[in-house]
Design a protein around this motif. Structure first.
Motif, PDB file in Angstrom:
ATOM      1  N   GLY A   5       0.797  -1.217   0.000  1.00  0.00           N
ATOM      2  CA  GLY A   5       0.000   0.000   0.000  1.00  0.00           C
ATOM      3  C   GLY A   5       0.824   1.258   0.000  1.00  0.00           C
ATOM      4  N   SER A   6       2.144   1.136  -0.061  1.00  0.00           N
ATOM      5  CA  SER A   6       2.978   2.333  -0.109  1.00  0.00           C
ATOM      6  C   SER A   6       4.228   2.028  -0.912  1.00  0.00           C
ATOM      7  CB  SER A   6       3.373   2.778   1.301  1.00  0.00           C
ATOM      8  OG  SER A   6       4.316   3.836   1.235  1.00  0.00           O
ATOM      9  N   ASP A   7       4.606   2.957  -1.788  1.00  0.00           N
ATOM     10  CA  ASP A   7       5.833   2.777  -2.542  1.00  0.00           C
ATOM     11  C   ASP A   7       6.885   3.778  -2.089  1.00  0.00           C
ATOM     12  OD1 ASP A   7       4.742   5.078  -3.514  1.00  0.00           O
ATOM     13  OD2 ASP A   7       4.823   4.519  -5.630  1.00  0.00           O
ATOM     14  N   LYS A   8       6.682   4.357  -0.910  1.00  0.00           N
ATOM     15  CA  LYS A   8       7.658   5.303  -0.397  1.00  0.00           C
ATOM     16  C   LYS A   8       8.978   4.592  -0.122  1.00  0.00           C
ATOM     17  CE  LYS A   8       4.386   8.544   1.740  1.00  0.00           C
ATOM     18  NZ  LYS A   8       3.937   9.168   3.005  1.00  0.00           N
ATOM     19  N   THR A   9      10.064   5.268  -0.476  1.00  0.00           N
ATOM     20  CA  THR A   9      11.394   4.669  -0.346  1.00  0.00           C
ATOM     21  C   THR A   9      11.680   4.204   1.073  1.00  0.00           C
ATOM     22  OG1 THR A   9      12.238   6.004  -2.171  1.00  0.00           O
ATOM     23  CG2 THR A   9      13.859   5.077  -0.649  1.00  0.00           C
ATOM     24  N   LEU A  10      11.443   5.069   2.050  1.00  0.00           N
ATOM     25  CA  LEU A  10      11.765   4.704   3.437  1.00  0.00           C
ATOM     26  C   LEU A  10      10.917   3.545   3.923  1.00  0.00           C
ATOM     27  CD1 LEU A  10      12.316   8.161   5.190  1.00  0.00           C
ATOM     28  CD2 LEU A  10      14.033   6.484   4.509  1.00  0.00           C
ATOM     29  N   HIS A  11       9.673   3.496   3.501  1.00  0.00           N
ATOM     30  CA  HIS A  11       8.788   2.398   3.874  1.00  0.00           C
ATOM     31  C   HIS A  11       9.323   1.089   3.294  1.00  0.00           C
ATOM     32  CE1 HIS A  11       5.222  -0.212   3.779  1.00  0.00           C
ATOM     33  NE2 HIS A  11       4.748   0.515   4.773  1.00  0.00           N
ATOM     34  N   GLN A  12       9.730   1.112   2.044  1.00  0.00           N
ATOM     35  CA  GLN A  12      10.279  -0.083   1.407  1.00  0.00           C
ATOM     36  C   GLN A  12      11.537  -0.554   2.119  1.00  0.00           C
ATOM     37  OE1 GLN A  12      10.680   1.427  -2.656  1.00  0.00           O
ATOM     38  NE2 GLN A  12       9.065   0.048  -3.322  1.00  0.00           N
ATOM     39  N   ILE A  13      12.422   0.391   2.424  1.00  0.00           N
ATOM     40  CA  ILE A  13      13.661   0.059   3.125  1.00  0.00           C
ATOM     41  C   ILE A  13      13.364  -0.561   4.478  1.00  0.00           C
ATOM     42  CG2 ILE A  13      15.700   1.042   4.268  1.00  0.00           C
ATOM     43  CD1 ILE A  13      15.740   3.173   2.027  1.00  0.00           C
ATOM     44  N   ALA A  14      12.522   0.105   5.256  1.00  0.00           N
ATOM     45  CA  ALA A  14      12.253  -0.325   6.632  1.00  0.00           C
ATOM     46  C   ALA A  14      11.687  -1.737   6.683  1.00  0.00           C
ATOM     47  CB  ALA A  14      11.289   0.660   7.301  1.00  0.00           C
ATOM     48  N   TYR A  15      10.679  -1.999   5.881  1.00  0.00           N
ATOM     49  CA  TYR A  15      10.012  -3.287   5.992  1.00  0.00           C
ATOM     50  C   TYR A  15      10.741  -4.411   5.282  1.00  0.00           C
ATOM     51  CZ  TYR A  15       6.412  -1.104   8.656  1.00  0.00           C
ATOM     52  OH  TYR A  15       5.767  -0.447   9.666  1.00  0.00           O
ATOM     53  N   ALA A  16      11.543  -4.095   4.285  1.00  0.00           N
ATOM     54  CA  ALA A  16      12.375  -5.122   3.670  1.00  0.00           C
ATOM     55  C   ALA A  16      13.417  -5.613   4.668  1.00  0.00           C
ATOM     56  CB  ALA A  16      13.057  -4.580   2.421  1.00  0.00           C
ATOM     57  N   PHE A  17      14.014  -4.694   5.403  1.00  0.00           N
ATOM     58  CA  PHE A  17      15.021  -5.098   6.387  1.00  0.00           C
ATOM     59  C   PHE A  17      14.386  -5.698   7.637  1.00  0.00           C
ATOM     60  CE2 PHE A  17      17.856  -2.951   3.602  1.00  0.00           C
ATOM     61  CZ  PHE A  17      19.063  -3.611   3.779  1.00  0.00           C
ATOM     62  N   LYS A  18      13.175  -5.261   7.952  1.00  0.00           N
ATOM     63  CA  LYS A  18      12.457  -5.885   9.065  1.00  0.00           C
ATOM     64  C   LYS A  18      12.177  -7.351   8.743  1.00  0.00           C
ATOM     65  CE  LYS A  18       8.514  -5.211  12.169  1.00  0.00           C
ATOM     66  NZ  LYS A  18       7.306  -4.384  12.445  1.00  0.00           N
ATOM     67  N   ASP A  19      11.828  -7.633   7.495  1.00  0.00           N
ATOM     68  CA  ASP A  19      11.613  -9.018   7.067  1.00  0.00           C
ATOM     69  C   ASP A  19      12.894  -9.835   7.225  1.00  0.00           C
ATOM     70  OD1 ASP A  19       8.970  -8.630   6.456  1.00  0.00           O
ATOM     71  OD2 ASP A  19       9.251  -8.527   4.286  1.00  0.00           O
ATOM     72  N   LEU A  20      14.033  -9.262   6.825  1.00  0.00           N
ATOM     73  CA  LEU A  20      15.307  -9.972   6.961  1.00  0.00           C
ATOM     74  C   LEU A  20      15.627 -10.242   8.425  1.00  0.00           C
ATOM     75  CD1 LEU A  20      17.583  -8.073   4.387  1.00  0.00           C
ATOM     76  CD2 LEU A  20      16.331 -10.211   4.036  1.00  0.00           C
ATOM     77  N   ALA A  21      15.430  -9.246   9.274  1.00  0.00           N
ATOM     78  CA  ALA A  21      15.703  -9.402  10.702  1.00  0.00           C
ATOM     79  C   ALA A  21      14.785 -10.444  11.319  1.00  0.00           C
ATOM     80  CB  ALA A  21      15.545  -8.058  11.419  1.00  0.00           C
ATOM     81  N   ASN A  22      13.535 -10.463  10.888  1.00  0.00           N
ATOM     82  CA  ASN A  22      12.589 -11.462  11.398  1.00  0.00           C
ATOM     83  C   ASN A  22      13.021 -12.867  11.007  1.00  0.00           C
ATOM     84  OD1 ASN A  22      10.950  -9.558  12.608  1.00  0.00           O
ATOM     85  ND2 ASN A  22       9.505  -9.447  10.915  1.00  0.00           N
ATOM     86  N   THR A  23      13.547 -13.013   9.803  1.00  0.00           N
ATOM     87  CA  THR A  23      14.049 -14.313   9.362  1.00  0.00           C
ATOM     88  C   THR A  23      15.154 -14.798  10.290  1.00  0.00           C
ATOM     89  OG1 THR A  23      13.535 -13.883   7.038  1.00  0.00           O
ATOM     90  CG2 THR A  23      15.220 -15.542   7.479  1.00  0.00           C
ATOM     91  N   LEU A  24      16.058 -13.893  10.643  1.00  0.00           N
ATOM     92  CA  LEU A  24      17.177 -14.250  11.514  1.00  0.00           C
ATOM     93  C   LEU A  24      16.720 -14.558  12.941  1.00  0.00           C
ATOM     94  CD1 LEU A  24      19.815 -11.626  10.339  1.00  0.00           C
ATOM     95  CD2 LEU A  24      19.772 -14.078   9.828  1.00  0.00           C
ATOM     96  N   SER A  25      15.673 -13.890  13.397  1.00  0.00           N
ATOM     97  CA  SER A  25      15.212 -14.081  14.780  1.00  0.00           C
ATOM     98  C   SER A  25      14.395 -15.350  14.957  1.00  0.00           C
ATOM     99  CB  SER A  25      14.380 -12.872  15.228  1.00  0.00           C
ATOM    100  OG  SER A  25      13.163 -12.806  14.513  1.00  0.00           O
ATOM    101  N   ASN A  26      13.979 -15.965  13.849  1.00  0.00           N
ATOM    102  CA  ASN A  26      13.139 -17.159  13.933  1.00  0.00           C
ATOM    103  C   ASN A  26      13.893 -18.398  14.369  1.00  0.00           C
ATOM    104  OD1 ASN A  26      10.775 -15.865  13.213  1.00  0.00           O
ATOM    105  ND2 ASN A  26      11.030 -16.254  11.019  1.00  0.00           N
ATOM    106  N   SER A  27      15.212 -18.378  14.184  1.00  0.00           N
ATOM    107  CA  SER A  27      16.005 -19.552  14.534  1.00  0.00           C
ATOM    108  C   SER A  27      17.466 -19.166  14.698  1.00  0.00           C
ATOM    109  CB  SER A  27      15.882 -20.614  13.444  1.00  0.00           C
ATOM    110  OG  SER A  27      16.827 -21.649  13.619  1.00  0.00           O
TER     111      SER A  27
END
Length: 206
Positions: A5-27
């Motif tokens: 729902g947003s193509d703002k640069t900062l939004h894309q950056i924030a949530y793309a890296f949040k996804d990566l961090a979540n992957t690492l925190s899962n195991s």
């Protein structure tokens, strides 16, 4: 998954890296795949351009390295196996190796992390101090005199915070929320990359 729902640069950056961090925190044994990592890194590319002349060299170098990792993702699945591939080929420190490029991208991520940290806590409209501190802490130690001088000169024409927000299509309050998400998430990603290097006795200062 990253929010839509947003193509703002900062939004894309924030949530793309949040996804990566979540992957690492899962195991404790979680690994990062090269494809989503390089995609997340690509969202940062426009930011270097928005910062103007001072970071023009960084934009060109960073984009080239991210593109190399994206290309590598077609045949190499994880960052772990990417480094192992170069270790086995005895090409880790060779110019243009995937591992060397990963290290350069890691420094770009760290520069943006420190920049965002400084922007969050710095009052006023000027970006010169936050950008200067970010550069000095993360990139300057690896650059020669000519590049450091060019960056220093570029700081005098760096956009203001207001100008940067206009380019990012964002406002300060919203931007600082996204910046904080990136700061926290990128720390986990950077630490993970550092462990990949240190565990192989490669170090990260080359």
């Amino acid at each position: 998954m990253a929010e839509s729902g947003s193509d703002k640069t900062l939004h894309q950056i924030a949530y793309a890296f949040k996804d990566l961090a979540n992957t690492l925190s899962n195991s404790n044994s979680a690994e990062l795949d090269v494809a989503p990592f390089s995609r997340a890194c690509s969202f940062i590319s426009p930011l270097f351009g928005f910062l103007g002349f001072a970071f023009k060299f960084a934009e060109k170098d960073y984009v080239a390295k991210v593109n190399d990792l994206a290309e590598a993702s077609k045949s190499i699945q994880t960052l772990n196996s990417l480094i192992d591939h170069d270790v086995q080929a005895n090409s880790v420190r060779n110019a243009g190796s995937h591992t060397r490029n990963l290290l350069r991208v890691r420094r770009g991520l760290d520069m943006v992390r420190v920049l965002f940290q400084q922007m969050i806590v710095t009052e006023g409209n000027s970006l010169r101090d936050p950008a200067s501190k970010a550069y000095e802490q993360t990139l300057a130690p690896y650059h020669g005199w000519a590049i450091r001088k060019a960056v220093s000169a570029g700081m005098y024409v760096i956009p203001t915070q207001e100008q940067l927000m206009n380019k990012l299509n964002d406002d300060v309050a919203s931007a600082k929320v996204q910046m904080q998400i990136y700061v926290s998430a990128s720390e986990a990603v950077i630490q993970y990359i550092d462990k990949l290097f240190v565990s192989r006795n490669l170090g990260i200062d080359w």
